[in-house]
Design a protein around this motif. Sequence first.
Motif, PDB file in Angstrom:
ATOM      1  N   THR A 227      30.128  34.442  42.700  1.00  0.00           N
ATOM      2  CA  THR A 227      30.809  33.414  41.929  1.00  0.00           C
ATOM      3  C   THR A 227      30.249  33.320  40.518  1.00  0.00           C
ATOM      4  O   THR A 227      30.998  33.205  39.541  1.00  0.00           O
ATOM      5  N   ALA A 228      28.919  33.381  40.395  1.00  0.00           N
ATOM      6  CA  ALA A 228      28.285  33.322  39.078  1.00  0.00           C
ATOM      7  C   ALA A 228      28.649  34.549  38.239  1.00  0.00           C
ATOM      8  O   ALA A 228      28.853  34.437  37.023  1.00  0.00           O
ATOM      9  N   ILE A 229      28.738  35.709  38.877  1.00  0.00           N
ATOM     10  CA  ILE A 229      29.123  36.918  38.151  1.00  0.00           C
ATOM     11  C   ILE A 229      30.539  36.777  37.595  1.00  0.00           C
ATOM     12  O   ILE A 229      30.818  37.151  36.449  1.00  0.00           O
ATOM     13  N   ALA A 230      31.438  36.231  38.420  1.00  0.00           N
ATOM     14  CA  ALA A 230      32.817  36.034  37.967  1.00  0.00           C
ATOM     15  C   ALA A 230      32.879  35.093  36.759  1.00  0.00           C
ATOM     16  O   ALA A 230      33.648  35.320  35.823  1.00  0.00           O
ATOM     17  N   LEU A 231      32.060  34.049  36.770  1.00  0.00           N
ATOM     18  CA  LEU A 231      32.045  33.112  35.651  1.00  0.00           C
ATOM     19  C   LEU A 231      31.405  33.739  34.408  1.00  0.00           C
ATOM     20  O   LEU A 231      31.887  33.549  33.292  1.00  0.00           O
ATOM     21  N   LYS A 232      30.327  34.474  34.590  1.00  0.00           N
ATOM     22  CA  LYS A 232      29.617  35.066  33.455  1.00  0.00           C
ATOM     23  C   LYS A 232      30.458  36.126  32.752  1.00  0.00           C
ATOM     24  O   LYS A 232      30.520  36.164  31.519  1.00  0.00           O
ATOM     25  N   LEU A 233      31.130  36.968  33.535  1.00  0.00           N
ATOM     26  CA  LEU A 233      31.914  38.070  32.966  1.00  0.00           C
ATOM     27  C   LEU A 233      33.376  37.719  32.768  1.00  0.00           C
ATOM     28  O   LEU A 233      34.155  38.559  32.310  1.00  0.00           O
ATOM     29  N   ASN A 234      33.752  36.483  33.173  1.00  0.00           N
ATOM     30  CA  ASN A 234      35.153  36.042  33.061  1.00  0.00           C
ATOM     31  C   ASN A 234      36.078  37.002  33.809  1.00  0.00           C
ATOM     32  O   ASN A 234      37.104  37.455  33.296  1.00  0.00           O
ATOM     33  N   MET A 235      35.683  37.330  35.048  1.00  0.00           N
ATOM     34  CA  MET A 235      36.443  38.229  35.904  1.00  0.00           C
ATOM     35  C   MET A 235      36.970  37.464  37.110  1.00  0.00           C
ATOM     36  O   MET A 235      36.340  36.516  37.562  1.00  0.00           O
ATOM     37  N   PRO A 236      38.127  37.849  37.645  1.00  0.00           N
ATOM     38  CA  PRO A 236      38.590  37.255  38.902  1.00  0.00           C
ATOM     39  C   PRO A 236      37.594  37.544  40.027  1.00  0.00           C
ATOM     40  O   PRO A 236      36.989  38.628  40.064  1.00  0.00           O
ATOM     41  N   TYR A 237      37.431  36.597  40.922  1.00  0.00           N
ATOM     42  CA  TYR A 237      36.465  36.760  42.008  1.00  0.00           C
ATOM     43  C   TYR A 237      36.783  37.996  42.849  1.00  0.00           C
ATOM     44  O   TYR A 237      35.872  38.723  43.257  1.00  0.00           O
ATOM     45  N   SER A 238      38.058  38.229  43.109  1.00  0.00           N
ATOM     46  CA  SER A 238      38.436  39.381  43.939  1.00  0.00           C
ATOM     47  C   SER A 238      38.028  40.690  43.281  1.00  0.00           C
ATOM     48  O   SER A 238      37.643  41.648  43.957  1.00  0.00           O
ATOM     49  N   GLU A 239      38.081  40.755  41.948  1.00  0.00           N
ATOM     50  CA  GLU A 239      37.677  41.971  41.245  1.00  0.00           C
ATOM     51  C   GLU A 239      36.168  42.176  41.335  1.00  0.00           C
ATOM     52  O   GLU A 239      35.701  43.308  41.501  1.00  0.00           O
ATOM     53  N   VAL A 240      35.410  41.074  41.249  1.00  0.00           N
ATOM     54  CA  VAL A 240      33.967  41.164  41.402  1.00  0.00           C
ATOM     55  C   VAL A 240      33.611  41.611  42.811  1.00  0.00           C
ATOM     56  O   VAL A 240      32.746  42.473  43.020  1.00  0.00           O
ATOM     57  N   TYR A 241      34.293  41.030  43.791  1.00  0.00           N
ATOM     58  CA  TYR A 241      34.040  41.377  45.196  1.00  0.00           C
ATOM     59  C   TYR A 241      34.297  42.863  45.438  1.00  0.00           C
ATOM     60  O   TYR A 241      33.510  43.553  46.094  1.00  0.00           O
ATOM     61  N   ASP A 242      35.397  43.374  44.888  1.00  0.00           N
ATOM     62  CA  ASP A 242      35.721  44.791  45.069  1.00  0.00           C
ATOM     63  C   ASP A 242      34.708  45.679  44.359  1.00  0.00           C
ATOM     64  O   ASP A 242      34.356  46.761  44.852  1.00  0.00           O
ATOM     65  N   SER A 243      34.231  45.248  43.193  1.00  0.00           N
ATOM     66  CA  SER A 243      33.261  46.052  42.442  1.00  0.00           C
ATOM     67  C   SER A 243      31.952  46.200  43.202  1.00  0.00           C
ATOM     68  O   SER A 243      31.321  47.259  43.177  1.00  0.00           O
ATOM     69  N   VAL A 244      31.549  45.141  43.889  1.00  0.00           N
ATOM     70  CA  VAL A 244      30.274  45.153  44.611  1.00  0.00           C
ATOM     71  C   VAL A 244      30.386  45.909  45.929  1.00  0.00           C
ATOM     72  O   VAL A 244      29.452  46.605  46.338  1.00  0.00           O
TER      73      VAL A 244
END
Length: 262
Positions: A227-244
Motif C-alpha cells: 500500500t505504501a509503495i502504491a502511494l509513494k510511486l502513485n501506482m494502482p495497487y494491482s500494478e504494484v502487486y503484480d510487479s512484486v
Amino acid sequence: MMLKTCKQCGHKWISRSEVPVRCPKCKSTRWAMNIVHHQCKRCDFTWTQRGEETPRYCPSCHSSMWNEDKRVFTCPKCGRTRTLRSNSRANMCPFCDRYGNIRSSDEFEGSHSNKPTHPLHIWSDGKGLVMTYSQNGTGIASIFEDGKLVSTVNLDFWFRTHSYSPESAIQHINDPMMQKEITVLVKQTYSSRNKHLTKTERLRESKNIDSREAEALALYEEGMNLTAIALKLNMPYSEVYDSVNKAPRIENKAHPKKHPDL
C-alpha cells in the motif's frame, strides 16, 4: 378439557389432551411455540424460524453473515460507493485500484459510532515534513513531505530496540525527550528515502522488467508494504502487486523452441 390457542395460525379450540400434538386447523406441531421472524441483512429475505436455535444461514442466499451489518466502501479518489461482500479484498476500489476507509452501514447512513481510526500525528518539523502512525496493528509509521509519502519505518520495532513499550511510548509521544529521539529517527529515514534506487537498475536488468516495476520491487525488498509503495510511486495497487509477485521473464536464446512439425 382446556382451551388452547395456536401461536402459528391463531386458531382456538378445546383440547381433550393436556398437550396436543398439533393444531387441528393448520396441523402445525409447533403450535405452542412463539413465532420468530428473521430478515437477512445481505439479501433482505424474510423467513420464520422453525426450530428453537438461531439460524446459522440465510435460506435464500445461504450467507452465514446474514445477521451482520453490511460494510460500505467509499473510494477517496473516484467517490464511488459500493457494499462489500464478506470475501471482498479488503477496502480496494474495483474501479481505480485505490485504498480507502471502510464504514459500517449505520455510520454511512449518518451515525457517528464506530468511526474508523485516523492516523496519529506524532511529529512535524513545521516545514511540511510530517510523521504519522496508524494504530492498526502493523506498527508502521509514514513520513510525508508536503502531503506526499516519501518513506515508512517500523515504529513499534524502533520502540522496542530503544527499550520502550509501544503503547507507553505513544502515550508519551509529546514528551520533549521522546520528540528529540523521533526527530533523529525521521532525519535518518528521510535521508535514506532514495536508497532503493541503487537496486532499481540491477533489478531491471536481472528480472527483465521496466524501471517502474523495478522501483516497486526495490522498495518491497527494502521492507515497504504494498500500500505504501502504491502511494509513494502513485501506482494502482494491482500494478504494484503484480510487479512484486510476477515471475521474471526469461528468454532462452541458446536453445530456441522447435516447431512440433519439424
